[in-house]
Write an enzyme that holds these catalytic residues in place. Structure first.
Site, PDB file in Angstrom:
ATOM      1  N   CYS A  65       0.840  -1.199   0.000  1.00 13.91           N
ATOM      2  CA  CYS A  65       0.000   0.000   0.000  1.00 13.91           C
ATOM      3  C   CYS A  65       0.877   1.251   0.000  1.00 13.91           C
ATOM      4  O   CYS A  65       2.018   1.226   0.458  1.00 13.91           O
ATOM      5  CB  CYS A  65      -0.867  -0.036   1.267  1.00 13.91           C
ATOM      6  SG  CYS A  65      -1.881   1.421   1.546  1.00 13.91           S
ATOM      7  N   SER A 108       0.742   3.590   1.934  1.00 15.39           N
ATOM      8  CA  SER A 108       1.118   3.964   3.305  1.00 15.39           C
ATOM      9  C   SER A 108       2.416   3.265   3.738  1.00 15.39           C
ATOM     10  O   SER A 108       3.108   3.768   4.631  1.00 15.39           O
ATOM     11  CB  SER A 108      -0.017   3.668   4.284  1.00 15.39           C
ATOM     12  OG  SER A 108      -1.140   4.462   3.951  1.00 15.39           O
ATOM     13  N   HIS A 123       4.931   5.561   2.002  1.00 16.30           N
ATOM     14  CA  HIS A 123       5.119   6.823   2.720  1.00 16.30           C
ATOM     15  C   HIS A 123       6.254   6.687   3.749  1.00 16.30           C
ATOM     16  O   HIS A 123       6.978   7.645   4.020  1.00 16.30           O
ATOM     17  CB  HIS A 123       3.838   7.227   3.466  1.00 16.30           C
ATOM     18  CG  HIS A 123       2.772   7.842   2.608  1.00 16.30           C
ATOM     19  ND1 HIS A 123       3.000   8.846   1.716  1.00 16.30           N
ATOM     20  CD2 HIS A 123       1.442   7.593   2.529  1.00 16.30           C
ATOM     21  CE1 HIS A 123       1.862   9.199   1.118  1.00 16.30           C
ATOM     22  NE2 HIS A 123       0.900   8.437   1.605  1.00 16.30           N
ATOM     23  N   HIS A 163       0.735  -3.634   6.362  1.00 18.06           N
ATOM     24  CA  HIS A 163      -0.418  -3.415   7.254  1.00 18.06           C
ATOM     25  C   HIS A 163      -1.731  -3.825   6.589  1.00 18.06           C
ATOM     26  O   HIS A 163      -2.803  -3.450   7.069  1.00 18.06           O
ATOM     27  CB  HIS A 163      -0.477  -1.929   7.633  1.00 18.06           C
ATOM     28  CG  HIS A 163      -0.723  -1.060   6.444  1.00 18.06           C
ATOM     29  ND1 HIS A 163       0.243  -0.744   5.538  1.00 18.06           N
ATOM     30  CD2 HIS A 163      -1.857  -0.500   5.975  1.00 18.06           C
ATOM     31  CE1 HIS A 163      -0.268  -0.012   4.573  1.00 18.06           C
ATOM     32  NE2 HIS A 163      -1.559   0.142   4.808  1.00 18.06           N
ATOM     33  N   CYS A 204      -7.147  -2.727   4.103  1.00 17.45           N
ATOM     34  CA  CYS A 204      -6.882  -1.282   4.024  1.00 17.45           C
ATOM     35  C   CYS A 204      -7.553  -0.635   2.823  1.00 17.45           C
ATOM     36  O   CYS A 204      -8.527   0.085   2.969  1.00 17.45           O
ATOM     37  CB  CYS A 204      -5.376  -1.010   4.017  1.00 17.45           C
ATOM     38  SG  CYS A 204      -4.984   0.747   3.986  1.00 17.45           S
TER      39      CYS A 204
HETATM   40  N1  APR Z   1      -2.831  13.188 -11.144  1.00 22.11           N
HETATM   41  C1  APR Z   1      -3.603  12.070 -11.226  1.00 22.11           C
HETATM   42  N2  APR Z   1      -3.212  10.863 -10.732  1.00 22.11           N
HETATM   43  C2  APR Z   1      -2.000  10.801 -10.163  1.00 22.11           C
HETATM   44  C3  APR Z   1      -1.136  11.916 -10.031  1.00 22.11           C
HETATM   45  C4  APR Z   1      -1.600  13.149 -10.571  1.00 22.11           C
HETATM   46  N3  APR Z   1      -0.863  14.258 -10.530  1.00 22.11           N
HETATM   47  N4  APR Z   1      -0.028  11.531  -9.394  1.00 22.11           N
HETATM   48  C5  APR Z   1      -0.180  10.224  -9.107  1.00 22.11           C
HETATM   49  N5  APR Z   1      -1.366   9.775  -9.577  1.00 22.11           N
HETATM   50  C6  APR Z   1      -1.941   8.442  -9.464  1.00 22.11           C
HETATM   51  C7  APR Z   1      -0.972   7.295  -9.677  1.00 22.11           C
HETATM   52  O1  APR Z   1      -0.809   7.003 -11.062  1.00 22.11           O
HETATM   53  C8  APR Z   1      -1.656   6.149  -8.921  1.00 22.11           C
HETATM   54  O2  APR Z   1      -2.515   5.403  -9.767  1.00 22.11           O
HETATM   55  O3  APR Z   1      -2.400   8.270  -8.127  1.00 22.11           O
HETATM   56  C9  APR Z   1      -2.488   6.870  -7.840  1.00 22.11           C
HETATM   57  C10 APR Z   1      -1.995   6.631  -6.413  1.00 22.11           C
HETATM   58  O4  APR Z   1      -2.209   5.295  -6.119  1.00 22.11           O
HETATM   59  P1  APR Z   1      -1.257   4.360  -5.236  1.00 22.11           P
HETATM   60  O5  APR Z   1       0.154   4.839  -5.307  1.00 22.11           O
HETATM   61  O6  APR Z   1      -1.593   2.951  -5.587  1.00 22.11           O
HETATM   62  O7  APR Z   1      -1.731   4.700  -3.744  1.00 22.11           O
HETATM   63  P2  APR Z   1      -2.887   4.032  -2.850  1.00 22.11           P
HETATM   64  O8  APR Z   1      -2.337   2.858  -2.113  1.00 22.11           O
HETATM   65  O9  APR Z   1      -4.126   3.921  -3.657  1.00 22.11           O
HETATM   66  O10 APR Z   1      -3.049   5.174  -1.736  1.00 22.11           O
HETATM   67  C11 APR Z   1      -3.439   6.490  -2.080  1.00 22.11           C
HETATM   68  O11 APR Z   1      -4.384   6.950   0.069  1.00 22.11           O
HETATM   69  O12 APR Z   1      -4.446   5.736   2.041  1.00 22.11           O
HETATM   70  C12 APR Z   1      -3.789   6.730   1.332  1.00 22.11           C
HETATM   71  O13 APR Z   1      -1.538   6.639   2.163  1.00 22.11           O
HETATM   72  C13 APR Z   1      -2.344   6.397   1.050  1.00 22.11           C
HETATM   73  O14 APR Z   1      -1.808   8.620   0.406  1.00 22.11           O
HETATM   74  C14 APR Z   1      -2.079   7.329  -0.102  1.00 22.11           C
HETATM   75  C15 APR Z   1      -3.390   7.357  -0.862  1.00 22.11           C
HETATM   76 ZN    ZN Z   2      -2.860   1.043   3.541  1.00 22.46          ZN
END
Ligand code: APR
Ligand code: ZN
Length: 371
Positions: free
Chosen positions: A46, A48, A51, A67, A173
């Site tokens: 994930c 997180s 991060h 997690h 999650c």
């Molecule tokens: N515009 C549009 N989409 C974007 C951009 C942007 N500028 N930058 C990144 N993305 C997209 C990525 O391509 C990706 O598909 O945002 C998505 C982020 O997804 P993941 O990295 O898979 O993150 P995820 O696990 O879904 O979590 C997202 O939620 O719970 C919180 O901590 C977690 O901050 C995180 C968020």
């Molecule tokens: Zn998570």
């Protein structure tokens, strides 16, 4: 009750200030009072976790990462009566204390007594030790990138045996956060228009939640074509690339703004652009978690004048014990295609590569399998 008597050797994916993620041998203590041992059968990677690895959220102690996981109960400590050896379970990273005012009010996701956010078990201890007998701490109270975890009973949610472990892991999650953002946090009414910015594991779960409750139109926004194709498959009616389309202008031009705008990245510029996407009376929902200490700004006159709201959303405002079995049953009934979120399934040893793919936005949700 069933207690193995001595620490067990295992491997885990760890992170300690600037070092990691890496695999190292660990010892796992037997469960104590109120604790449960769970053999991990699948664990999701994930953002997180990322991060922590990329320094967005400083880690003040050496951690076992992970997690988001599902597995099988292998042992229980004294005074555990809600689960038994052999039960299939999903782990909830926000183990509530059960005693604080928020728990009493049914808002477990706002529990003030939990130790999960301090990366310890409820009594302040850890069951994990490294090869030199130094403590390794469970990320978000779980630390699932290993073979067997020891967690509080309140983190252990029994689920039907037919539920695939990979789906169960994501229920821990991303799915509960994303679907919960729609049904619990925003309580989106049928027929509402909505945009989802960022279609990773969390954003795609928001799209699925919107489809489930009958939102229309559902506009998905992501930089990745692969994510947009998946969003369309899961119910998005329109997909937009933000580097090709000015999203707020598009939404104002075509719909007069949308009723709900979900941000599922945690990125300041996209968070700041949410109010301009909304129709009057619309609601922005902050689901993505920003880096520690960053600030976003908004035009307060526009928010007041146009009656627009901004809602914070942690864990989909979910009481895990209630929401996770509900979502599992919706999947088993064919009403929520949660398996569509699963990307590459890889061995635990490939955690670093999976986190690297996540940081570059490659692929759907990776699942690690400890073998
Ligand atoms: N515009 C549009 N989409 C974007 C951009 C942007 N500028 N930058 C990144 N993305 C997209 C990525 O391509 C990706 O598909 O945002 C998505 C982020 O997804 P993941 O990295 O898979 O993150 P995820 O696990 O879904 O979590 C997202 O939620 O719970 C919180 O901590 C977690 O901050 C995180 C968020
Ligand atoms: Zn998570």
């Amino acid at each position: 009750m069933s207690i193995p008597s001595r620490p067990r050797p295992s491997n885990a994916v760890t992170f300690r200030s600037g070092i990691g993620p890496r695999i190292e041998p660990i010892q796992v203590a037997p469960p104590k009072r109120g604790q449960v041992s769970v053999q991990i059968r699948a664990t999701g990677v994930c953002h997180s976790d990322l991060h922590i690895v990329n320094g967005d959220w400083p880690a003040d102690k050496p951690l076992v990462l992970g997690h988001e996981a599902a597995g099988v109960v292998t042992a229980t400590g004294p005074e555990v009566d809600g689960v038994a050896v052999g039960d299939h379970v999903v782990l909830s990273w926000f183990a509530p204390c059960g005693n604080c005012l928020n728990c009493a009010a049914g808002r477990a996701w706002l529990c003030t007594g939990t130790k999960a956010l301090e990366n310890t078990l409820p009594d302040g201890s850890t069951a994990y030790a490294d090869a030199k007998d130094g403590p390794l701490w469970p990320y978000l109270g779980l630390g699932t990138f290993t073979h067997t975890v020891v967690v509080p009973e309140s983190a252990v949610i029994p689920v039907p045996r037919e539920l695939p472990f990979e789906v169960g892991a994501l229920l821990g999650c991303s799915i509960t956060t994303g679907v919960g953002a729609v049904v619990n946090t925003a309580k989106v009414p049928v027929g509402s228009s909505a945009v989802v910015i960022g279609c990773g594991g969390v954003g795609l779960s928001i799209v699925m939640g919107l489809r489930l409750i009958g939102a229309n139109p559902i506009i998905a926004v992501d930089l990745s074509d692969e994510k947009l194709a998946k969003a369309a498959q899961l119910g998005a009616t329109v997909t937009l690339q933000p580097d090709q389309t000015d999203v707020p202008s598009y939404l104002q031009h075509h719909y007069g703004g949308v009723d709900f705008a979900f941000e599922a990245i945690g990125r300041v510029p996209t968070i700041e652009s949410l109010p301009a996407m909304l129709a009057g009376g619309g609601t922005a929902v902050l689901v993505g978690m920003a880096a520690a200490g960053v600030r976003a700004s908004f035009d307060p006159f526009e928010l007041a004048d146009q009656g627009k709201s901004i809602l914070g959303c942690n864990y989909g405002s979910s009481v895990a014990k209630i929401e996770i079995p509900k979502l599992a049953n919706l999947y088993l009934a064919g009403l929520l295609p949660l398996d569509q979120l699963i990307g590459q399934v890889r061995p635990l040893g490939e955690a670093a590569a999976a986190l690297d793919d996540l940081s570059r936005g490659i692929g759907l949700r990776s699942i690690l399998i400890p073998s």
